[in-house]
Design a protein around this motif. Structure first.
Motif, PDB file in Angstrom:
ATOM      1  N   ILE A  89       0.562  -1.402   0.248  1.00 42.76           N
ATOM      2  CA  ILE A  89      -0.192  -0.096  -0.084  1.00 42.76           C
ATOM      3  C   ILE A  89       0.476   1.398   0.063  1.00 42.76           C
ATOM      4  O   ILE A  89       2.293   1.088   1.250  1.00 42.76           O
ATOM      5  CB  ILE A  89      -1.423  -0.078   1.319  1.00 42.76           C
ATOM      6  CG1 ILE A  89      -2.123  -0.941   1.103  1.00 42.76           C
ATOM      7  CG2 ILE A  89      -1.775   1.130   1.085  1.00 42.76           C
ATOM      8  CD1 ILE A  89      -2.972  -1.502   2.558  1.00 42.76           C
ATOM      9  N   VAL A  90       0.718   2.414  -1.203  1.00 43.69           N
ATOM     10  CA  VAL A  90       1.387   3.479  -0.815  1.00 43.69           C
ATOM     11  C   VAL A  90       0.153   5.034  -0.207  1.00 43.69           C
ATOM     12  O   VAL A  90      -0.421   4.676  -0.779  1.00 43.69           O
ATOM     13  CB  VAL A  90       1.326   4.063  -1.963  1.00 43.69           C
ATOM     14  CG1 VAL A  90       1.969   5.260  -2.178  1.00 43.69           C
ATOM     15  CG2 VAL A  90       2.571   2.743  -3.101  1.00 43.69           C
ATOM     16  N   LEU A  91       1.162   5.481   1.024  1.00 36.44           N
ATOM     17  CA  LEU A  91       0.373   6.487   1.352  1.00 36.44           C
ATOM     18  C   LEU A  91       1.099   7.884   0.722  1.00 36.44           C
ATOM     19  O   LEU A  91       2.237   7.880   0.761  1.00 36.44           O
ATOM     20  CB  LEU A  91       1.392   5.559   2.788  1.00 36.44           C
ATOM     21  CG  LEU A  91       0.858   4.818   3.976  1.00 36.44           C
ATOM     22  CD1 LEU A  91       1.010   4.864   5.320  1.00 36.44           C
ATOM     23  CD2 LEU A  91      -0.647   4.448   3.216  1.00 36.44           C
TER      24      LEU A  91
ATOM     25  N   LEU B 242       0.908  -3.447  -6.143  1.00 35.46           N
ATOM     26  CA  LEU B 242       0.441  -2.275  -5.392  1.00 35.46           C
ATOM     27  C   LEU B 242      -0.977  -2.739  -5.890  1.00 35.46           C
ATOM     28  O   LEU B 242      -1.869  -2.293  -6.408  1.00 35.46           O
ATOM     29  CB  LEU B 242       0.166  -0.833  -6.156  1.00 35.46           C
ATOM     30  CG  LEU B 242      -0.538   0.559  -5.638  1.00 35.46           C
ATOM     31  CD1 LEU B 242       0.412   0.983  -4.448  1.00 35.46           C
ATOM     32  CD2 LEU B 242      -0.252   1.279  -6.523  1.00 35.46           C
ATOM     33  N   VAL B 243      -1.544  -2.951  -3.698  1.00 39.41           N
ATOM     34  CA  VAL B 243      -3.097  -2.997  -4.011  1.00 39.41           C
ATOM     35  C   VAL B 243      -4.339  -1.287  -3.638  1.00 39.41           C
ATOM     36  O   VAL B 243      -5.437  -1.464  -3.923  1.00 39.41           O
ATOM     37  CB  VAL B 243      -3.791  -3.491  -2.676  1.00 39.41           C
ATOM     38  CG1 VAL B 243      -2.648  -4.496  -3.075  1.00 39.41           C
ATOM     39  CG2 VAL B 243      -2.807  -3.172  -1.361  1.00 39.41           C
ATOM     40  N   GLY B 244      -3.353  -0.169  -3.346  1.00 39.47           N
ATOM     41  CA  GLY B 244      -4.485   0.726  -3.625  1.00 39.47           C
ATOM     42  C   GLY B 244      -3.514   2.063  -3.152  1.00 39.47           C
ATOM     43  O   GLY B 244      -2.355   2.041  -2.053  1.00 39.47           O
ATOM     44  N   LEU B 245      -4.065   3.037  -2.793  1.00 32.61           N
ATOM     45  CA  LEU B 245      -3.028   3.838  -1.506  1.00 32.61           C
ATOM     46  C   LEU B 245      -3.997   4.545  -0.912  1.00 32.61           C
ATOM     47  O   LEU B 245      -5.198   4.738  -0.852  1.00 32.61           O
ATOM     48  CB  LEU B 245      -2.912   5.755  -3.286  1.00 32.61           C
ATOM     49  CG  LEU B 245      -2.280   4.785  -4.561  1.00 32.61           C
ATOM     50  CD1 LEU B 245      -2.709   4.541  -5.438  1.00 32.61           C
ATOM     51  CD2 LEU B 245      -1.334   5.784  -4.407  1.00 32.61           C
TER      52      LEU B 245
ATOM     53  N   GLN C 195      -9.932  10.698  -1.836  1.00 31.30           N
ATOM     54  CA  GLN C 195     -10.547   9.499  -1.524  1.00 31.30           C
ATOM     55  C   GLN C 195     -11.515   9.055  -2.414  1.00 31.30           C
ATOM     56  O   GLN C 195     -12.806  10.030  -2.705  1.00 31.30           O
ATOM     57  CB  GLN C 195     -11.159   9.933   0.158  1.00 31.30           C
ATOM     58  CG  GLN C 195      -9.891   9.885   0.482  1.00 31.30           C
ATOM     59  CD  GLN C 195     -10.203  10.263   1.638  1.00 31.30           C
ATOM     60  OE1 GLN C 195     -11.763   9.913   2.484  1.00 31.30           O
ATOM     61  NE2 GLN C 195      -9.450  10.646   2.885  1.00 31.30           N
ATOM     62  N   GLY C 196     -11.534   7.570  -3.005  1.00 27.33           N
ATOM     63  CA  GLY C 196     -12.521   7.424  -4.345  1.00 27.33           C
ATOM     64  C   GLY C 196     -11.923   6.989  -5.138  1.00 27.33           C
ATOM     65  O   GLY C 196     -12.223   6.691  -6.369  1.00 27.33           O
TER      66      GLY C 196
ATOM     67  N   GLY D 101      -5.556   4.119 -12.201  1.00 24.92           N
ATOM     68  CA  GLY D 101      -5.978   2.587 -12.444  1.00 24.92           C
ATOM     69  C   GLY D 101      -5.890   2.210 -10.638  1.00 24.92           C
ATOM     70  O   GLY D 101      -6.678   1.099 -10.785  1.00 24.92           O
ATOM     71  N   HIS D 102      -5.301   3.268 -10.184  1.00 19.36           N
ATOM     72  CA  HIS D 102      -5.258   2.488  -8.645  1.00 19.36           C
ATOM     73  C   HIS D 102      -6.312   3.036  -7.559  1.00 19.36           C
ATOM     74  O   HIS D 102      -6.026   4.241  -7.557  1.00 19.36           O
ATOM     75  CB  HIS D 102      -3.865   2.129  -8.086  1.00 19.36           C
ATOM     76  CG  HIS D 102      -2.666   1.222  -9.084  1.00 19.36           C
ATOM     77  ND1 HIS D 102      -3.130  -0.278  -9.074  1.00 19.36           N
ATOM     78  CD2 HIS D 102      -2.310   1.612  -9.369  1.00 19.36           C
ATOM     79  CE1 HIS D 102      -2.009  -0.649 -10.029  1.00 19.36           C
ATOM     80  NE2 HIS D 102      -1.206   0.647 -10.511  1.00 19.36           N
ATOM     81  N   LYS D 103      -7.116   3.044  -6.967  1.00 25.92           N
ATOM     82  CA  LYS D 103      -7.973   3.278  -6.342  1.00 25.92           C
ATOM     83  C   LYS D 103      -7.371   3.631  -4.736  1.00 25.92           C
ATOM     84  O   LYS D 103      -6.291   3.728  -4.212  1.00 25.92           O
ATOM     85  CB  LYS D 103      -8.799   2.530  -5.414  1.00 25.92           C
ATOM     86  CG  LYS D 103     -10.558   3.096  -4.988  1.00 25.92           C
ATOM     87  CD  LYS D 103     -11.362   2.832  -4.686  1.00 25.92           C
ATOM     88  CE  LYS D 103     -13.086   3.335  -4.459  1.00 25.92           C
ATOM     89  NZ  LYS D 103     -14.228   2.374  -3.832  1.00 25.92           N
TER      90      LYS D 103
END
Length: 373
Positions: A148-150, A171-174, A182-183, A188-190
């Motif tokens: 996960i990227v913060l 990468l599964v999301g940020l 947010q949202g 392409g990554h949510k």
């Protein structure tokens, strides 16, 4: 060989663009007359191409559309394409008004054909890059360790692009605290939620790794986010400052493990090394409690400045033995004198001080765990 290949690729791109000019011109006429172009207008369209195509060819060359490669086509390339098409369309419009061909070129053709040309040229480059990247990296999707990227800003977007090409990471999301992000999606990554949601999403996506990509944030914010990562029980990595990142392309290689400095809540103290060297170089230095965790590290650091002599004083024979063996191995040229004794033994301490007359004493023979002792 590579130069010849590049020349052929450039010539192929140039030829494609000229074909796109012809295609856009013809399609614009078909749209203007609903697919049935009158004979005289059809002849006029073909005659006009004899000077329209050279005009666009010259403009494309002037704007340097073929210096870049399609596989790296990006927003600057699209901007160059749009500028060249606008200039070419204006030249064609002026030429049509001045030459007044018979029959005249419909105004709708002069407006629609540049739009179609932009779609053809820009779309072809985008499709080529997408296909090339899928061919090179598409098989990597679903592989690698989930991460996960913060941070969903510029640094996070750069990192997301690199992670998409990595076989080691997936990468599964940020996460980002900005409600406006947010949202939404980044390449392409949510953006799943805020930083405080880390524990929930780390458990949901079964990931043990997090990369902090907020290099422009304040030290307090960096510390808060790092603390959230520690509480979530994930392994934390950080992205360094963004200024050096922009100088090179491989951002993923610059990700590093988190340091203690990232949790300080303040800028790290910079030691005045020249002053310390002036203080210690060529002097006799004594360290009490030299075999302990703090004292032994003091000894290691002091020997970097080449003192005339180091007196290591400690109560533990075994700790002193281990320290002396290590220091003799790492600093064979330095004189290290071990003294085994209690710092509360005033007689031994007086004898040691009288014998070696140290210039500086670092007193580390003290209990660290004050509440316990």
């Amino acid at each position: 060989m590579n130069r010849i290949k590049a020349t052929w690729l450039s010539a192929g791109a140039f030829g494609f663009d000229l074909v796109a000019v012809v295609g856009a011109w013809v399609v614009a006429y078909l749209l203007r007359f609903n697919g049935r172009v009158p004979h005289d207008f059809r002849d006029g369209a073909l005659h006009a191409l004899l000077w329209v195509v050279p005009v666009y060819a010259i403009v494309f060359r002037v704007f340097g559309l073929y210096r870049g490669m399609w596989v790296f086509a990006s927003l600057p390339d699209l901007m160059r394409i749009s500028k060249s098409i606008v200039v070419g369309a204006l030249v064609v419009m002026v030429g049509a008004v001045m030459s007044q061909p018979t029959p005249i070129i419909p105004r709708s053709v002069l407006i629609v054909s540049p739009l179609l040309l932009f779609l053809a040229m820009g779309g072809a480059r985008a499709l080529y890059r997408a296909g090339k990247e899928f061919y090179l990296y598409g098989g990597l999707v679903g592989q690698g360790k989930p991460v996960i990227v913060l941070g969903a800003g510029t640094a996070g977007a750069m990192l997301a692009r690199e992670l998409a090409r990595s076989s080691e990471w997936r990468l599964v999301g940020l996460l980002d605290d900005d409600p406006a992000k947010q949202g939404r999606e980044v390449l392409g990554h949510k953006v799943l939620g805020g930083f405080s949601d880390l524990s929930r999403f780390a458990e949901q996506y079964k990931t043990d790794y997090v990369i902090i990509a907020i290099p422009s944030a304040s030290v307090e914010e960096q510390r808060r986010v790092a603390t959230l990562c520690v509480r979530a029980g994930v392994k934390v990595m950080v992205l360094p400052a963004l200024t050096p990142l922009t100088e090179g392309g491989n951002f993923l290689s610059r990700v590093r493990q988190i340091d203690l400095e990232d949790l300080l809540g303040r800028e790290p103290v910079k030691i005045d090394m020249p002053h310390v060297e002036q203080l210690l170089h060529g002097r006799v230095v004594m360290v009490t409690g030299g075999g302990g965790s703090i004292g032994s590290e003091l000894c290691r650091q002091i020997l970097r400045f080449s003192p005339a002599q180091l007196i290591a004083y400690d109560l533990s024979e075994y700790a002193m033995y281990r320290l002396i063996e290590e220091l003799h191995e790492k600093f064979p040229e330095c004189s290290v004198i071990p003294v085994v004794g209690d710092a509360k033994d005033s007689l031994l301490l007086d004898q040691t001080m009288a014998r070696f007359t140290p210039h500086i004493v670092f007193h580390a023979a003290a209990y660290k765990h004050v509440p316990l002792m």
